[in-house]
Design a protein around this motif. Structure first.
Motif, PDB file in Angstrom:
ATOM      1  N   MET A   1      40.541  -2.839  30.002  1.00  0.00           N
ATOM      2  CA  MET A   1      39.618  -1.720  30.159  1.00  0.00           C
ATOM      3  C   MET A   1      40.435  -0.430  30.237  1.00  0.00           C
ATOM      4  O   MET A   1      41.512  -0.415  30.830  1.00  0.00           O
ATOM      5  CB  MET A   1      38.824  -1.870  31.454  1.00  0.00           C
ATOM      6  N   ILE A   2      39.925   0.614  29.644  1.00  0.00           N
ATOM      7  CA  ILE A   2      40.494   1.944  29.826  1.00  0.00           C
ATOM      8  C   ILE A   2      39.347   2.922  30.068  1.00  0.00           C
ATOM      9  O   ILE A   2      38.201   2.636  29.720  1.00  0.00           O
ATOM     10  CB  ILE A   2      41.334   2.428  28.621  1.00  0.00           C
ATOM     11  N   SER A   3      39.691   4.043  30.660  1.00  0.00           N
ATOM     12  CA  SER A   3      38.691   5.075  30.924  1.00  0.00           C
ATOM     13  C   SER A   3      39.168   6.386  30.320  1.00  0.00           C
ATOM     14  O   SER A   3      40.221   6.442  29.660  1.00  0.00           O
ATOM     15  CB  SER A   3      38.501   5.244  32.435  1.00  0.00           C
ATOM     16  N   SER A   4      38.433   7.443  30.571  1.00  0.00           N
ATOM     17  CA  SER A   4      38.826   8.763  30.080  1.00  0.00           C
ATOM     18  C   SER A   4      40.205   9.164  30.567  1.00  0.00           C
ATOM     19  O   SER A   4      40.874  10.005  29.929  1.00  0.00           O
ATOM     20  CB  SER A   4      37.796   9.814  30.525  1.00  0.00           C
ATOM     21  N   ASN A   5      40.674   8.585  31.669  1.00  0.00           N
ATOM     22  CA  ASN A   5      42.032   8.888  32.148  1.00  0.00           C
ATOM     23  C   ASN A   5      43.096   8.532  31.112  1.00  0.00           C
ATOM     24  O   ASN A   5      44.169   9.131  31.086  1.00  0.00           O
ATOM     25  CB  ASN A   5      42.323   8.134  33.446  1.00  0.00           C
ATOM     26  N   HIS A   6      42.779   7.562  30.255  1.00  0.00           N
ATOM     27  CA  HIS A   6      43.716   7.181  29.196  1.00  0.00           C
ATOM     28  C   HIS A   6      43.981   8.359  28.268  1.00  0.00           C
ATOM     29  O   HIS A   6      45.093   8.501  27.735  1.00  0.00           O
ATOM     30  CB  HIS A   6      43.120   6.011  28.401  1.00  0.00           C
ATOM     31  N   ALA A   7      42.952   9.192  28.078  1.00  0.00           N
ATOM     32  CA  ALA A   7      43.096  10.351  27.191  1.00  0.00           C
ATOM     33  C   ALA A   7      43.800  11.511  27.873  1.00  0.00           C
ATOM     34  O   ALA A   7      44.265  12.434  27.201  1.00  0.00           O
ATOM     35  CB  ALA A   7      41.722  10.802  26.704  1.00  0.00           C
ATOM     36  N   VAL A   8      43.893  11.467  29.196  1.00  0.00           N
ATOM     37  CA  VAL A   8      44.554  12.540  29.941  1.00  0.00           C
ATOM     38  C   VAL A   8      46.055  12.276  30.068  1.00  0.00           C
ATOM     39  O   VAL A   8      46.870  13.207  30.038  1.00  0.00           O
ATOM     40  CB  VAL A   8      43.940  12.678  31.351  1.00  0.00           C
ATOM     41  N   ASN A   9      46.423  11.015  30.200  1.00  0.00           N
ATOM     42  CA  ASN A   9      47.817  10.664  30.495  1.00  0.00           C
ATOM     43  C   ASN A   9      48.851  11.226  29.518  1.00  0.00           C
ATOM     44  O   ASN A   9      49.949  11.610  29.946  1.00  0.00           O
ATOM     45  CB  ASN A   9      47.962   9.145  30.607  1.00  0.00           C
ATOM     46  N   PRO A  10      48.571  11.320  28.206  1.00  0.00           N
ATOM     47  CA  PRO A  10      49.570  11.905  27.312  1.00  0.00           C
ATOM     48  C   PRO A  10      49.933  13.347  27.662  1.00  0.00           C
ATOM     49  O   PRO A  10      51.049  13.803  27.367  1.00  0.00           O
ATOM     50  CB  PRO A  10      48.908  11.833  25.930  1.00  0.00           C
ATOM     51  N   SER A  11      49.004  14.071  28.297  1.00  0.00           N
ATOM     52  CA  SER A  11      49.278  15.463  28.674  1.00  0.00           C
ATOM     53  C   SER A  11      49.925  15.572  30.045  1.00  0.00           C
ATOM     54  O   SER A  11      50.458  16.624  30.394  1.00  0.00           O
ATOM     55  CB  SER A  11      47.973  16.271  28.677  1.00  0.00           C
ATOM     56  N   LEU A  12      49.874  14.498  30.812  1.00  0.00           N
ATOM     57  CA  LEU A  12      50.411  14.531  32.175  1.00  0.00           C
ATOM     58  C   LEU A  12      51.770  13.863  32.316  1.00  0.00           C
ATOM     59  O   LEU A  12      52.494  14.119  33.268  1.00  0.00           O
ATOM     60  CB  LEU A  12      49.430  13.855  33.142  1.00  0.00           C
ATOM     61  N   HIS A  13      52.093  12.976  31.374  1.00  0.00           N
ATOM     62  CA  HIS A  13      53.332  12.204  31.486  1.00  0.00           C
ATOM     63  C   HIS A  13      54.143  12.315  30.192  1.00  0.00           C
ATOM     64  O   HIS A  13      53.669  11.945  29.117  1.00  0.00           O
ATOM     65  CB  HIS A  13      53.019  10.736  31.773  1.00  0.00           C
ATOM     66  N   LYS A  14      55.350  12.822  30.317  1.00  0.00           N
ATOM     67  CA  LYS A  14      56.201  13.010  29.145  1.00  0.00           C
ATOM     68  C   LYS A  14      56.697  11.683  28.579  1.00  0.00           C
ATOM     69  O   LYS A  14      56.960  11.570  27.392  1.00  0.00           O
ATOM     70  CB  LYS A  14      57.408  13.883  29.508  1.00  0.00           C
ATOM     71  N   ARG A  15      56.834  10.684  29.439  1.00  0.00           N
ATOM     72  CA  ARG A  15      57.436   9.420  29.010  1.00  0.00           C
ATOM     73  C   ARG A  15      56.503   8.236  29.283  1.00  0.00           C
ATOM     74  O   ARG A  15      56.812   7.353  30.080  1.00  0.00           O
ATOM     75  CB  ARG A  15      58.780   9.214  29.717  1.00  0.00           C
ATOM     76  N   LEU A  16      55.389   8.212  28.614  1.00  0.00           N
ATOM     77  CA  LEU A  16      54.512   7.048  28.709  1.00  0.00           C
ATOM     78  C   LEU A  16      55.201   5.845  28.060  1.00  0.00           C
ATOM     79  O   LEU A  16      55.878   5.998  27.035  1.00  0.00           O
ATOM     80  CB  LEU A  16      53.188   7.313  27.983  1.00  0.00           C
ATOM     81  N   PRO A  17      55.016   4.648  28.603  1.00  0.00           N
ATOM     82  CA  PRO A  17      55.681   3.462  28.030  1.00  0.00           C
ATOM     83  C   PRO A  17      54.958   2.913  26.802  1.00  0.00           C
ATOM     84  O   PRO A  17      55.198   1.783  26.387  1.00  0.00           O
ATOM     85  CB  PRO A  17      55.645   2.461  29.192  1.00  0.00           C
ATOM     86  N   TYR A  18      54.060   3.683  26.231  1.00  0.00           N
ATOM     87  CA  TYR A  18      53.324   3.273  25.044  1.00  0.00           C
ATOM     88  C   TYR A  18      52.720   4.522  24.408  1.00  0.00           C
ATOM     89  O   TYR A  18      52.637   5.578  25.032  1.00  0.00           O
ATOM     90  CB  TYR A  18      52.212   2.275  25.386  1.00  0.00           C
ATOM     91  N   ASP A  19      52.315   4.389  23.150  1.00  0.00           N
ATOM     92  CA  ASP A  19      51.594   5.461  22.480  1.00  0.00           C
ATOM     93  C   ASP A  19      50.104   5.218  22.683  1.00  0.00           C
ATOM     94  O   ASP A  19      49.599   4.117  22.392  1.00  0.00           O
ATOM     95  CB  ASP A  19      51.924   5.487  20.982  1.00  0.00           C
ATOM     96  N   SER A  20      49.395   6.222  23.160  1.00  0.00           N
ATOM     97  CA  SER A  20      47.993   6.055  23.553  1.00  0.00           C
ATOM     98  C   SER A  20      47.051   5.778  22.391  1.00  0.00           C
ATOM     99  O   SER A  20      45.913   5.349  22.606  1.00  0.00           O
ATOM    100  CB  SER A  20      47.517   7.299  24.310  1.00  0.00           C
ATOM    101  N   ILE A  21      47.503   5.999  21.171  1.00  0.00           N
ATOM    102  CA  ILE A  21      46.694   5.701  19.987  1.00  0.00           C
ATOM    103  C   ILE A  21      47.272   4.522  19.198  1.00  0.00           C
ATOM    104  O   ILE A  21      46.586   3.544  18.934  1.00  0.00           O
ATOM    105  CB  ILE A  21      46.580   6.932  19.069  1.00  0.00           C
TER     106      ILE A  21
END
Length: 327
Positions: free
Chosen positions: A95-115
């Motif tokens: 499950m993911i929520s709208s927070n998934h769409a926010v994380n790319p703008s909040l975290h420079k080094r996500l351990p995955y690409d959100s798309i």
């Protein structure tokens, strides 16, 4: 050389047909053992409630257990990564929520690409937000709140479940459209936020309808407006922000079902189809209505478009508020 090329082409086509046939057969047999349904938040959260509402009917329809596993932490990143790194065979979905769409703008080094690293299956539904104030608040309407904020810049405060959460973005959109300066107080989660709001420690907050419906009905919190363009059937007497003077205000956080990248299309479509059937069952609709959750259902293509659109929207709101990504 032409006959050799032709034979090579024939062999390639043959392998492709065998491969497509194998995928189709795998989808027909899917699932043949337990499926993990990863929820990247704690038990009792809106994500968790939604998963535990449609999970049991899904298990019954597909005749295999869909076991909910809570993997909370790091703004839903921990649980999302659990799905992203899983084999794309449909036995680990999440499950993911709208927070998934926010994380790319909040975290420079996500351990995955959100798309690129996910396969959206369907938008399950939305969780309308409500602008709420303590029961003894002097603000009885949105207009009164905005008027007071303009008279006292930076003095009126609002709480959220943390910087960059859907609750925070709803407030940022509010302050932007109302042209007011307000103080943001981030909390570590929704429960302490609601506690302080009820006691009058903060002036107002945007909260998910499922989490405050009971308090509003009991009169311990007062709802000024909902964030959707249309009124909610769960709170039909509460106006929208658009009706309240903020024309065009529309913020409706979503919850989606997804799998790892390259999840085979037949499995994606099978899950999508079964979830859509369940969402329209009277018993499930009733459970969601009590929670204030609006079941929708969407195609994988539309789900991807929604995620991409919200990534841009979130980036624009955070940029306007001068909120930068963390290392």
């Amino acid at each position: 050389m032409r006959p050799i090329t032709y034979r090579f082409f024939s062999v390639a086509v043959g392998f492709a047909c065998i491969s497509l046939s194998s995928v189709g057969q795998a989808a027909d047999a899917y699932p043949d053992h337990t499926v993990r349904l990863i929820v990247p938040s704690s038990p009792g959260s809106t994500l968790d409630l939604v998963a535990r509402t449609f999970g049991p009917p899904l298990s019954k329809e597909l005749k295999q257990s869909f076991v909910v596993e809570n993997k909370a932490g790091a703004s839903n990143i921990t649980g999302t990564r659990e799905v992203v790194v899983a084999p794309p065979n449909g036995y680990t979905i999440g499950m993911i929520s709208s927070n998934h769409a926010v994380n790319p703008s909040l975290h420079k080094r996500l351990p995955y690409d959100s798309i690129r690293d996910i396969t959206p299956i369907t938008i399950i539904g939305t969780t309308p937000l409500v602008l709420v104030v303590p029961k003894n608040s002097p603000y009885k309407t949105v207009d009164q709140l905005i008027t007071a904020a303009k008279a006292h810049p930076g003095k009126i405060n609002y709480g959220s479940a943390g910087t960059g959460t859907a609750l925070h973005l709803a407030a940022l959109m509010f302050t932007t459209k109302a042209h007011v300066d307000m103080m943001h107080i981030p909390y570590k989660g929704g429960n302490p936020l609601i506690t302080d709001l009820m006691s009058g420690q903060i002036d107002f907050a945007f909260l998910g309808m499922p989490s405050v419906l009971a308090q509003v009905n009991a009169g311990t919190l007062h709802a000024l407006a909902v964030t959707t363009l249309k009124r909610s059937t769960s709170m039909p007497n509460v106006p929208t922000l658009d009706e309240s003077g903020l024309k065009g205000y529309d913020y409706d956080p979503w919850i989606a079902l997804f799998g790892p990248a390259k999840l085979p299309s037949p499995i994606t479509q099978k899950l999508q189809s079964e979830v859509h059937k369940i969402l329209h069952r009277p018993d499930v609709e009733k459970q969601f209505a009590v929670q204030g959750f609006v079941a929708t259902g969407s195609s994988s293509v539309d789900a991807l478009a929604t995620i991409k659109n919200d990534i841009k929207l979130s980036a624009d709101l955070l940029k306007a508020a001068h909120i930068k990504a963390m290392d």
